[in-house]
Scaffold this motif. Structure first.
Motif, PDB file in Angstrom:
ATOM      1  N   MET A 146       0.837  -1.183   0.000  1.00 10.47           N
ATOM      2  CA  MET A 146       0.000   0.000   0.000  1.00 10.47           C
ATOM      3  C   MET A 146       0.880   1.243   0.000  1.00 10.47           C
ATOM      4  O   MET A 146       1.806   1.356   0.779  1.00 10.47           O
ATOM      5  CB  MET A 146      -0.898  -0.038   1.239  1.00 10.47           C
ATOM      6  N   SER A 147       0.590   2.183  -0.868  1.00 10.60           N
ATOM      7  CA  SER A 147       1.403   3.398  -0.937  1.00 10.60           C
ATOM      8  C   SER A 147       0.991   4.377   0.165  1.00 10.60           C
ATOM      9  O   SER A 147      -0.154   4.395   0.606  1.00 10.60           O
ATOM     10  CB  SER A 147       1.264   4.060  -2.303  1.00 10.60           C
ATOM     11  N   HIS A 148       1.956   5.146   0.590  1.00  4.50           N
ATOM     12  CA  HIS A 148       1.698   6.140   1.623  1.00  4.50           C
ATOM     13  C   HIS A 148       1.281   7.446   0.973  1.00  4.50           C
ATOM     14  O   HIS A 148       1.878   7.868  -0.022  1.00  4.50           O
ATOM     15  CB  HIS A 148       2.955   6.372   2.474  1.00  4.50           C
ATOM     16  N   PRO A 149       0.258   8.117   1.513  1.00  3.14           N
ATOM     17  CA  PRO A 149      -0.144   9.408   0.939  1.00  3.14           C
ATOM     18  C   PRO A 149       0.950  10.455   1.187  1.00  3.14           C
ATOM     19  O   PRO A 149       1.696  10.368   2.154  1.00  3.14           O
ATOM     20  CB  PRO A 149      -1.428   9.755   1.689  1.00  3.14           C
ATOM     21  N   THR A 150       1.017  11.390   0.270  1.00  2.00           N
ATOM     22  CA  THR A 150       1.998  12.468   0.416  1.00  2.00           C
ATOM     23  C   THR A 150       1.592  13.342   1.596  1.00  2.00           C
ATOM     24  O   THR A 150       0.441  13.785   1.675  1.00  2.00           O
ATOM     25  CB  THR A 150       2.043  13.312  -0.868  1.00  2.00           C
ATOM     26  N   PRO A 151       2.524  13.591   2.524  1.00  2.00           N
ATOM     27  CA  PRO A 151       2.188  14.434   3.686  1.00  2.00           C
ATOM     28  C   PRO A 151       1.793  15.849   3.248  1.00  2.00           C
ATOM     29  O   PRO A 151       2.281  16.368   2.241  1.00  2.00           O
ATOM     30  CB  PRO A 151       3.479  14.464   4.500  1.00  2.00           C
ATOM     31  N   TYR A 152       0.916  16.458   4.038  1.00  2.00           N
ATOM     32  CA  TYR A 152       0.413  17.793   3.719  1.00  2.00           C
ATOM     33  C   TYR A 152       1.538  18.811   3.503  1.00  2.00           C
ATOM     34  O   TYR A 152       1.481  19.567   2.516  1.00  2.00           O
ATOM     35  CB  TYR A 152      -0.554  18.272   4.813  1.00  2.00           C
ATOM     36  N   PRO A 153       2.566  18.895   4.373  1.00  2.00           N
ATOM     37  CA  PRO A 153       3.607  19.910   4.129  1.00  2.00           C
ATOM     38  C   PRO A 153       4.317  19.739   2.782  1.00  2.00           C
ATOM     39  O   PRO A 153       4.691  20.721   2.153  1.00  2.00           O
ATOM     40  CB  PRO A 153       4.584  19.722   5.291  1.00  2.00           C
ATOM     41  N   VAL A 154       4.471  18.515   2.329  1.00  2.00           N
ATOM     42  CA  VAL A 154       5.109  18.277   1.026  1.00  2.00           C
ATOM     43  C   VAL A 154       4.180  18.751  -0.090  1.00  2.00           C
ATOM     44  O   VAL A 154       4.614  19.403  -1.045  1.00  2.00           O
ATOM     45  CB  VAL A 154       5.479  16.788   0.859  1.00  2.00           C
ATOM     46  N   ARG A 155       2.897  18.440   0.028  1.00  2.00           N
ATOM     47  CA  ARG A 155       1.923  18.917  -0.962  1.00  2.00           C
ATOM     48  C   ARG A 155       1.870  20.443  -0.967  1.00  2.00           C
ATOM     49  O   ARG A 155       1.768  21.068  -2.019  1.00  2.00           O
ATOM     50  CB  ARG A 155       0.533  18.336  -0.674  1.00  2.00           C
ATOM     51  N   LEU A 156       1.933  21.035   0.218  1.00  2.00           N
ATOM     52  CA  LEU A 156       1.921  22.492   0.329  1.00  2.00           C
ATOM     53  C   LEU A 156       3.137  23.094  -0.368  1.00  2.00           C
ATOM     54  O   LEU A 156       3.015  24.068  -1.114  1.00  2.00           O
ATOM     55  CB  LEU A 156       1.870  22.912   1.799  1.00  2.00           C
ATOM     56  N   ALA A 157       4.317  22.521  -0.148  1.00  2.00           N
ATOM     57  CA  ALA A 157       5.529  23.015  -0.817  1.00  2.00           C
ATOM     58  C   ALA A 157       5.394  22.908  -2.330  1.00  2.00           C
ATOM     59  O   ALA A 157       5.776  23.830  -3.065  1.00  2.00           O
ATOM     60  CB  ALA A 157       6.758  22.241  -0.322  1.00  2.00           C
ATOM     61  N   ASP A 158       4.846  21.793  -2.798  1.00  2.00           N
ATOM     62  CA  ASP A 158       4.628  21.632  -4.244  1.00  2.00           C
ATOM     63  C   ASP A 158       3.657  22.678  -4.781  1.00  2.00           C
ATOM     64  O   ASP A 158       3.858  23.242  -5.855  1.00  2.00           O
ATOM     65  CB  ASP A 158       4.102  20.227  -4.551  1.00  2.00           C
ATOM     66  N   GLU A 159       2.593  22.951  -4.027  1.00  2.00           N
ATOM     67  CA  GLU A 159       1.587  23.927  -4.455  1.00  2.00           C
ATOM     68  C   GLU A 159       2.171  25.349  -4.476  1.00  2.00           C
ATOM     69  O   GLU A 159       1.916  26.117  -5.399  1.00  2.00           O
ATOM     70  CB  GLU A 159       0.354  23.865  -3.551  1.00  2.00           C
ATOM     71  N   VAL A 160       2.959  25.683  -3.459  1.00  2.00           N
ATOM     72  CA  VAL A 160       3.595  27.013  -3.420  1.00  2.00           C
ATOM     73  C   VAL A 160       4.516  27.173  -4.627  1.00  2.00           C
ATOM     74  O   VAL A 160       4.518  28.219  -5.290  1.00  2.00           O
ATOM     75  CB  VAL A 160       4.355  27.214  -2.093  1.00  2.00           C
TER      76      VAL A 160
END
Length: 127
Positions: free
Chosen positions: A1-15
């Protein structure tokens, strides 16, 4: 099972995505609007430059702690420290222009009654 991307990493990508999008928009804006965006980005208190500087300083403090524990090479901490110092120096260089930048943030357009005066592009820096 894959692990979801943590919110801070998604936030950095979005910024990052939004900064690239802002740069693309900046290239297409009329000059007075482009200057308003640039002035907002460079604001040391509320702008992107101040936010990125704060982020790099925070990253440097984290890297120092991790370097002392041996989980991150000391060179990483030193590089982040140098980067935060350089960003701070850039903000200090812009300090003398802070009033102009803040005025540009609120201007709606360059007035037609006073045409801009071309400036020489070679300027000597003081250090």
């Amino acid at each position: 099972m894959s692990h979801p991307t943590p919110y801070p990493v998604r936030l950095a990508d979005e910024v990052t995505r939004q900064l690239c999008q802002l740069a693309d928009h900046l290239a297409q804006l009329p000059s007075h609007q482009a200057m308003q965006v640039i002035a907002r980005v460079l604001d040391p208190d509320d702008g992107v430059l101040g936010g990125i500087t704060h982020l790099v300083v925070t990253g440097s403090m984290f890297a120092k702690d991790q370097a002392e524990r041996g989980t991150v090479p000391a060179e990483v901490w030193l590089a982040l420290g140098r980067a935060s110092n350089e960003l701070n120096d850039i903000a200090l260089d812009l300090d003398e222009h802070l009033g102009t930048l803040r005025n540009l943030r609120t201007e709606t357009a360059i007035t037609a009654e006073k045409p801009p005066t071309p400036a020489p592009l070679v300027v000597r820096r003081r250090r």
